[in-house]
Design a protein around this motif. Structure first.
Motif, PDB file in Angstrom:
ATOM      1  N   MET A   1      -5.005  35.214 -71.297  1.00  0.00           N
ATOM      2  CA  MET A   1      -5.662  34.119 -71.967  1.00  0.00           C
ATOM      3  C   MET A   1      -5.542  32.882 -71.092  1.00  0.00           C
ATOM      4  O   MET A   1      -4.452  32.515 -70.688  1.00  0.00           O
ATOM      5  CB  MET A   1      -4.999  34.035 -73.324  1.00  0.00           C
ATOM      6  N   PRO A   2      -6.627  32.255 -70.702  1.00  0.00           N
ATOM      7  CA  PRO A   2      -6.605  31.120 -69.798  1.00  0.00           C
ATOM      8  C   PRO A   2      -5.790  29.970 -70.373  1.00  0.00           C
ATOM      9  O   PRO A   2      -5.832  29.686 -71.558  1.00  0.00           O
ATOM     10  CB  PRO A   2      -8.077  30.735 -69.650  1.00  0.00           C
ATOM     11  N   GLY A   3      -5.044  29.336 -69.476  1.00  0.00           N
ATOM     12  CA  GLY A   3      -4.250  28.185 -69.895  1.00  0.00           C
ATOM     13  C   GLY A   3      -2.943  28.563 -70.555  1.00  0.00           C
ATOM     14  O   GLY A   3      -2.233  27.708 -71.023  1.00  0.00           O
ATOM     15  N   SER A   4      -2.627  29.861 -70.610  1.00  0.00           N
ATOM     16  CA  SER A   4      -1.367  30.255 -71.235  1.00  0.00           C
ATOM     17  C   SER A   4      -0.208  29.922 -70.314  1.00  0.00           C
ATOM     18  O   SER A   4      -0.382  29.642 -69.136  1.00  0.00           O
ATOM     19  CB  SER A   4      -1.374  31.745 -71.556  1.00  0.00           C
ATOM     20  N   ALA A   5       0.983  30.006 -70.858  1.00  0.00           N
ATOM     21  CA  ALA A   5       2.183  29.622 -70.116  1.00  0.00           C
ATOM     22  C   ALA A   5       2.414  30.496 -68.900  1.00  0.00           C
ATOM     23  O   ALA A   5       3.026  30.054 -67.941  1.00  0.00           O
ATOM     24  CB  ALA A   5       3.401  29.686 -71.037  1.00  0.00           C
ATOM     25  N   THR A   6       1.932  31.715 -68.896  1.00  0.00           N
ATOM     26  CA  THR A   6       2.188  32.609 -67.771  1.00  0.00           C
ATOM     27  C   THR A   6       1.032  32.668 -66.787  1.00  0.00           C
ATOM     28  O   THR A   6       1.051  33.469 -65.874  1.00  0.00           O
ATOM     29  CB  THR A   6       2.487  34.033 -68.286  1.00  0.00           C
ATOM     30  N   ASP A   7       0.042  31.822 -66.948  1.00  0.00           N
ATOM     31  CA  ASP A   7      -1.077  31.780 -66.016  1.00  0.00           C
ATOM     32  C   ASP A   7      -0.567  31.415 -64.630  1.00  0.00           C
ATOM     33  O   ASP A   7       0.222  30.494 -64.468  1.00  0.00           O
ATOM     34  CB  ASP A   7      -2.097  30.711 -66.447  1.00  0.00           C
ATOM     35  N   GLY A   8      -1.040  32.116 -63.620  1.00  0.00           N
ATOM     36  CA  GLY A   8      -0.632  31.805 -62.263  1.00  0.00           C
ATOM     37  C   GLY A   8      -1.637  30.921 -61.552  1.00  0.00           C
ATOM     38  O   GLY A   8      -1.472  30.577 -60.405  1.00  0.00           O
ATOM     39  N   ASP A   9      -2.709  30.532 -62.228  1.00  0.00           N
ATOM     40  CA  ASP A   9      -3.767  29.783 -61.552  1.00  0.00           C
ATOM     41  C   ASP A   9      -3.512  28.281 -61.515  1.00  0.00           C
ATOM     42  O   ASP A   9      -4.285  27.535 -60.945  1.00  0.00           O
ATOM     43  CB  ASP A   9      -5.123  30.085 -62.190  1.00  0.00           C
ATOM     44  N   GLY A  10      -2.437  27.823 -62.099  1.00  0.00           N
ATOM     45  CA  GLY A  10      -2.130  26.406 -62.053  1.00  0.00           C
ATOM     46  C   GLY A  10      -2.837  25.595 -63.111  1.00  0.00           C
ATOM     47  O   GLY A  10      -2.844  24.378 -63.061  1.00  0.00           O
ATOM     48  N   ALA A  11      -3.494  26.215 -64.084  1.00  0.00           N
ATOM     49  CA  ALA A  11      -4.188  25.487 -65.137  1.00  0.00           C
ATOM     50  C   ALA A  11      -3.196  24.753 -66.034  1.00  0.00           C
ATOM     51  O   ALA A  11      -3.540  23.771 -66.661  1.00  0.00           O
ATOM     52  CB  ALA A  11      -5.041  26.437 -65.968  1.00  0.00           C
ATOM     53  N   VAL A  12      -1.967  25.250 -66.083  1.00  0.00           N
ATOM     54  CA  VAL A  12      -0.928  24.638 -66.895  1.00  0.00           C
ATOM     55  C   VAL A  12       0.206  24.242 -65.965  1.00  0.00           C
ATOM     56  O   VAL A  12       0.590  25.001 -65.084  1.00  0.00           O
ATOM     57  CB  VAL A  12      -0.411  25.632 -67.962  1.00  0.00           C
ATOM     58  N   GLY A  13       0.713  23.058 -66.167  1.00  0.00           N
ATOM     59  CA  GLY A  13       1.833  22.602 -65.360  1.00  0.00           C
ATOM     60  C   GLY A  13       2.929  22.025 -66.221  1.00  0.00           C
ATOM     61  O   GLY A  13       2.678  21.572 -67.346  1.00  0.00           O
ATOM     62  N   TYR A  14       4.143  22.070 -65.720  1.00  0.00           N
ATOM     63  CA  TYR A  14       5.308  21.561 -66.441  1.00  0.00           C
ATOM     64  C   TYR A  14       5.976  20.494 -65.600  1.00  0.00           C
ATOM     65  O   TYR A  14       6.253  20.701 -64.422  1.00  0.00           O
ATOM     66  CB  TYR A  14       6.285  22.700 -66.743  1.00  0.00           C
ATOM     67  N   ARG A  15       6.210  19.346 -66.222  1.00  0.00           N
ATOM     68  CA  ARG A  15       6.875  18.247 -65.524  1.00  0.00           C
ATOM     69  C   ARG A  15       8.317  18.615 -65.220  1.00  0.00           C
ATOM     70  O   ARG A  15       8.880  19.546 -65.803  1.00  0.00           O
ATOM     71  CB  ARG A  15       6.826  16.984 -66.367  1.00  0.00           C
ATOM     72  N   GLY A  16       8.918  17.855 -64.344  1.00  0.00           N
ATOM     73  CA  GLY A  16      10.277  18.114 -63.900  1.00  0.00           C
ATOM     74  C   GLY A  16      11.292  18.205 -65.022  1.00  0.00           C
ATOM     75  O   GLY A  16      12.114  19.124 -65.046  1.00  0.00           O
ATOM     76  N   VAL A  17      11.233  17.287 -65.965  1.00  0.00           N
ATOM     77  CA  VAL A  17      12.199  17.283 -67.061  1.00  0.00           C
ATOM     78  C   VAL A  17      12.067  18.561 -67.890  1.00  0.00           C
ATOM     79  O   VAL A  17      13.066  19.188 -68.254  1.00  0.00           O
ATOM     80  CB  VAL A  17      12.013  16.028 -67.942  1.00  0.00           C
ATOM     81  N   THR A  18      10.833  18.965 -68.161  1.00  0.00           N
ATOM     82  CA  THR A  18      10.594  20.202 -68.912  1.00  0.00           C
ATOM     83  C   THR A  18      11.104  21.404 -68.130  1.00  0.00           C
ATOM     84  O   THR A  18      11.750  22.299 -68.695  1.00  0.00           O
ATOM     85  CB  THR A  18       9.090  20.367 -69.206  1.00  0.00           C
ATOM     86  N   ALA A  19      10.852  21.434 -66.820  1.00  0.00           N
ATOM     87  CA  ALA A  19      11.331  22.528 -65.970  1.00  0.00           C
ATOM     88  C   ALA A  19      12.853  22.604 -66.003  1.00  0.00           C
ATOM     89  O   ALA A  19      13.419  23.694 -66.104  1.00  0.00           O
ATOM     90  CB  ALA A  19      10.830  22.334 -64.538  1.00  0.00           C
ATOM     91  N   CYS A  20      13.509  21.458 -65.936  1.00  0.00           N
ATOM     92  CA  CYS A  20      14.976  21.417 -65.963  1.00  0.00           C
ATOM     93  C   CYS A  20      15.520  22.005 -67.257  1.00  0.00           C
ATOM     94  O   CYS A  20      16.461  22.804 -67.241  1.00  0.00           O
ATOM     95  CB  CYS A  20      15.482  19.985 -65.809  1.00  0.00           C
TER      96      CYS A  20
END
Length: 180
Positions: A1-20
């Motif tokens: 599903m496009p834009g899902s959390a596991t998309d590898g195309d870069g459509a979704v991004g997570y900021r540094g704080v969220t990644a941490c």
């Protein structure tokens, strides 16, 4: 599903704080790993003051692997060498591989039969699964004839005592064979 959390195309991004928070590392670690090119955000890197790095889901997986290797006692220097070895061999999708470690070195597990030591120049290593060898031998012996050991025919067969534990299936077969 496009834009899902596991998309590898870069459509979704997570900021540094969220990644941490997702990975369980400090922002200082994240920043250092990005600045030293250990794990560079693939959606958007910082391009000056005020810009935000954006990490893909796959980046978060790689960050988590780096953290787990650190938690296992592998030095950041050895982790860096392992990741550089993978990249030099053309492995772009670090999230798609399996790494294992004994706390000292890092191995790439290419298949159940092939493991490569990434810190020793890609030297092949192997492991022996004792349980697998045990089952394999049991299977082979199940349809092969057995002979009594030399001199064993002269000695009376001994039954295991009631308190003795039969350690494995092979020992149980031997005990049944001796009992007649």
């Amino acid at each position: 599903m496009p834009g899902s959390a596991t998309d590898g195309d870069g459509a979704v991004g997570y900021r540094g704080v969220t990644a941490c928070h997702a990975v369980g590392i400090s922002y200082r670690q994240l920043d250092y790993w990005a600045r030293t090119a250990l794990v560079v955000p693939s959606v958007r890197d910082a391009s000056g003051s005020g810009t935000q790095r954006l990490y893909s889901f796959r980046d978060l997986v790689v960050l988590k692997v780096v953290k787990r290797l650190l938690d296992a006692g592998v030095s950041l220097q050895n982790i860096r060498k392992a990741i550089e070895a993978l990249r030099s061999r053309g492995v772009e999708d670090l999230a798609g591989i399996t790494l294992i470690s004994d706390g000292t070195t890092v191995y790439e597990c290419r298949s159940p039969e092939e493991v490569v030591d990434l810190l020793q120049g890609g030297q092949g290593v192997f492991g022996i699964a004792i349980g697998g060898a045990f089952k394999e031998i049991l299977g082979s012996l199940s349809h092969l004839p057995a002979e009594p050991a030399v001199g064993a025919a002269d000695q009376p067969a001994q039954e295991p005592a009631a308190g003795d534990l039969v350690g494995d299936e092979l020992a149980a077969r031997r005990a049944r064979r001796r009992a007649g």
